[in-house]
Design an enzyme around this catalytic site. Sequence first.
Site, PDB file in Angstrom:
ATOM      1  N   LYS A   1       0.127  68.158 -40.584  1.00  8.84           N
ATOM      2  CA  LYS A   1       0.790  67.343 -41.926  1.00  8.84           C
ATOM      3  C   LYS A   1       0.571  66.114 -42.029  1.00  8.84           C
ATOM      4  CE  LYS A   1       3.427  68.851 -45.746  1.00  8.84           C
ATOM      5  NZ  LYS A   1       4.514  69.389 -46.827  1.00  8.84           N
TER       6      LYS A   1
ATOM      7  N   GLU B   1      -6.566  85.019 -46.205  1.00  8.54           N
ATOM      8  CA  GLU B   1      -7.575  83.940 -45.827  1.00  8.54           C
ATOM      9  C   GLU B   1      -8.864  84.804 -45.406  1.00  8.54           C
ATOM     10  OE1 GLU B   1      -3.653  84.313 -45.259  1.00  8.54           O
ATOM     11  OE2 GLU B   1      -3.587  82.319 -45.962  1.00  8.54           O
TER      12      GLU B   1
ATOM     13  N   MET C   1     -18.990 106.779 -40.580  1.00 10.87           N
ATOM     14  CA  MET C   1     -19.489 106.735 -38.864  1.00 10.87           C
ATOM     15  C   MET C   1     -18.424 107.345 -38.116  1.00 10.87           C
ATOM     16  SD  MET C   1     -22.352 105.922 -37.570  1.00 10.87           S
ATOM     17  CE  MET C   1     -23.183 104.570 -38.671  1.00 10.87           C
TER      18      MET C   1
ATOM     19  N   PHE D   1       8.365  76.357 -38.659  1.00 10.15           N
ATOM     20  CA  PHE D   1       8.129  77.288 -39.027  1.00 10.15           C
ATOM     21  C   PHE D   1       6.577  76.886 -39.132  1.00 10.15           C
ATOM     22  CE2 PHE D   1       6.978  78.280 -43.831  1.00 10.15           C
ATOM     23  CZ  PHE D   1       7.419  79.101 -43.527  1.00 10.15           C
ATOM     24  N   GLN D   2       6.014  78.407 -39.802  1.00 11.27           N
ATOM     25  CA  GLN D   2       4.494  78.422 -39.667  1.00 11.27           C
ATOM     26  C   GLN D   2       3.800  77.757 -38.512  1.00 11.27           C
ATOM     27  OE1 GLN D   2       3.173  77.882 -43.598  1.00 11.27           O
ATOM     28  NE2 GLN D   2       3.755  80.173 -43.588  1.00 11.27           N
TER      29      GLN D   2
END
Lengths: 569, 163
Positions: free
Chosen positions: A163, A51, A479, A113-114
């Site tokens: 959802k 993502e 760096m 969940f999630q």
Amino acid sequence: MMVLTGAEIVIRCLQEEKVDYVFGYPGGSVLFIYDELFKQDKVRHILVRHEQGAVHAADGYARSTEKVGVALVTSGPGVTNAVTGIATAYMDSIPMVIISGQVTTAYIGQDAFQEVDTVGITRPCVKHNYLVKDVRDLAVTIKKAFYLARSGRPGPVLVDIPKDISAAKCEYAYPKTIAMRSYNPVIKGHQGQIKKAVQLLLEAKRPMVYTGGGVILSDAAEKLTKLVRRLGFPITNTLMGLGGYPATDKQFVGMPGMHGTYEANMAMQHCDVLLAVGARFDDRVIGDPAHFSEVPRKIIHIDIDPSSISKRVKVDVPIVGDVPEVLEDIDKLLAASGSQPDEKALKAWWKQIDGWRGKDCLKYDRKSKLIKPQFVIEKLYEVTKGEAFVCSDVGQHQMWAAQYYKFDKPRRWLNSGGLGTMGFGLPAAMGAQLAHPGAQVACVTGDGSIQMCIQELATCKQHRLPIKVILLNNGYLGMVRQWQELFHGNRYSESYVDALPDFVKLAEAYGHVGMRIEKPGDVEGALKEAFKRKDDLVFMDFASDQTENVYPMVQGGKGLTEMILAEEL
Amino acid sequence: MRHVISLLIENEAGALSRVSGLFSARAYNIESLTVAPTEDASMSRMTIVSVGSDDIIEQITKQLNKLIEVVKVVDISEAAHIERELMLVKVRATGKDREEMKRMSDIFRGRIIDVTESTYVIELTGNTAKLDSFIEAIDPTLILETVRTGVCGIGRGDRVLKV
């Protein structure tokens, strides 16, 4: 009126906003939305492999165009993975809409969940965010999200959709306009202040123009160039502002700041009138603000965000407004005044600047038997004729690309300036390549950064994106190594990237072309060959000088003119 | 310097956390924060008491204005204004303390709004200094608990914070 499901509404809204690409990754709570994506072909979906890549790709798409980037992620880990990308876009004020799934309304707050508090987690790194609790609010919320993302000081806006909302039905109509009593960005600058600014510009003996990302974001490069040419003043573009003024023009003195040119930093410090445009006096640009303020100078600051003005440095003439509008007003007023800047003073000032230029602060060892990273960037510039979209990761390679690739046009230089996100380059290049299918797109990266989003090589394969990856491989987190060399007694704590993969084989494993370049004499030929392969992603692994450092350098917290130059070492 | 910042904000879910989050993210001070809907239920009015230099306070008002749901921001302490705070104090009130507590409450124009055999609850309104001095004036060992609303403020005269 038609009755649609929430998921259908989402897709309709995206179509209304003329979105051609959505970058995303499916999951449980966005399944209804993905089902609707499947049923149409106006909005194309680019499946990333993580993502973070989706958000960076939407970001790269937005930076390289004038459009809003769009990302679509699922709830929970989908969102948390996206946060780095969102914060990156927020710091650089990139217009973006992120649509995230959320667990069913009835489950919110039950550690489902999630489930994650998306609005809470993203609140400090978005321009605004919404949780849609009623499907009847969905269309207007998406409309607001696009409006907020692109207007005023742009930024990412997130819309969190549970959802059940994406399954619920309601009557659909997309609002044509939006008005919010709490949000009305100022566009037109205050005329009295603009008059004062013009007066100061005309009276200046040692004027300097300093412009940032605001010029790029507001598409003001043309107006800026016209004004600066009329004035004949020296100009510097920040890391975020490169391409705002043609880098090959003689009035351009290079980038300012921590790794800015000697002449840009000296001119910033010693000017008597500073015109700051869409720039925010960042710590990496002016160094220690107290040191910067030691020299008396008048500052004119144009910015659409009032909170950027007088934040780090006191400003004499603040002008809140949209950069192109204000620049045009200044230009008109100058033309109408019939007056010219003080020519004699300007001549003397240029003489001083040319003296500083004489330091040739970007020189490096051109006879080295090792591949110098600066040399690779110079050759990249030549081979692409300065026309490429150059996307960069974060580190030494980023600074070299900014210093040695001369950007004449806006929106050609894409990098994470504010947040400094390693892993940004490759996915951003995907967004740029999709937005500009025939164009040359280069991803300048390092052996540390590229591994932070390397999985996107698979996305490039799936969608046939012929990006040219320019890996300046020095086997170090360069760096970090440089700071350790200069400020930590050469103790290279964890900055050596041991056990690097064979990048040629890795590229090939993903189905791309890999090249390893080990001699300076092979650099140009390899680049030419790579860019000739118009349909292939070519991954070029340049074995670069491991000890090369980025100069000039202003140590963090030091004054802008306290520079370390290459020659002094 | 102490400042009293008043603002109108859309009465949306999460509006308060946007404001409080801003203060913690940018390391600004909050001495007190009060919020409740206005006569127009679509908007809430917030009063924030903060301490900071003029530069900081300027940044605070700019950053508050930048929040999408904030409709208007005013530093009401820049001009003549009124501040009020409500305090409820539960004190032990037995024996000779019972009469003394009643007297102190009267002196401060408080009201006793709950009475038991051994306790009083005293309601007191005023500016912060007045409430502080009441607490200082009574015997601290008699204080069972206190609760204060924090400051709410309004400009004097014709100055009005309204959309």
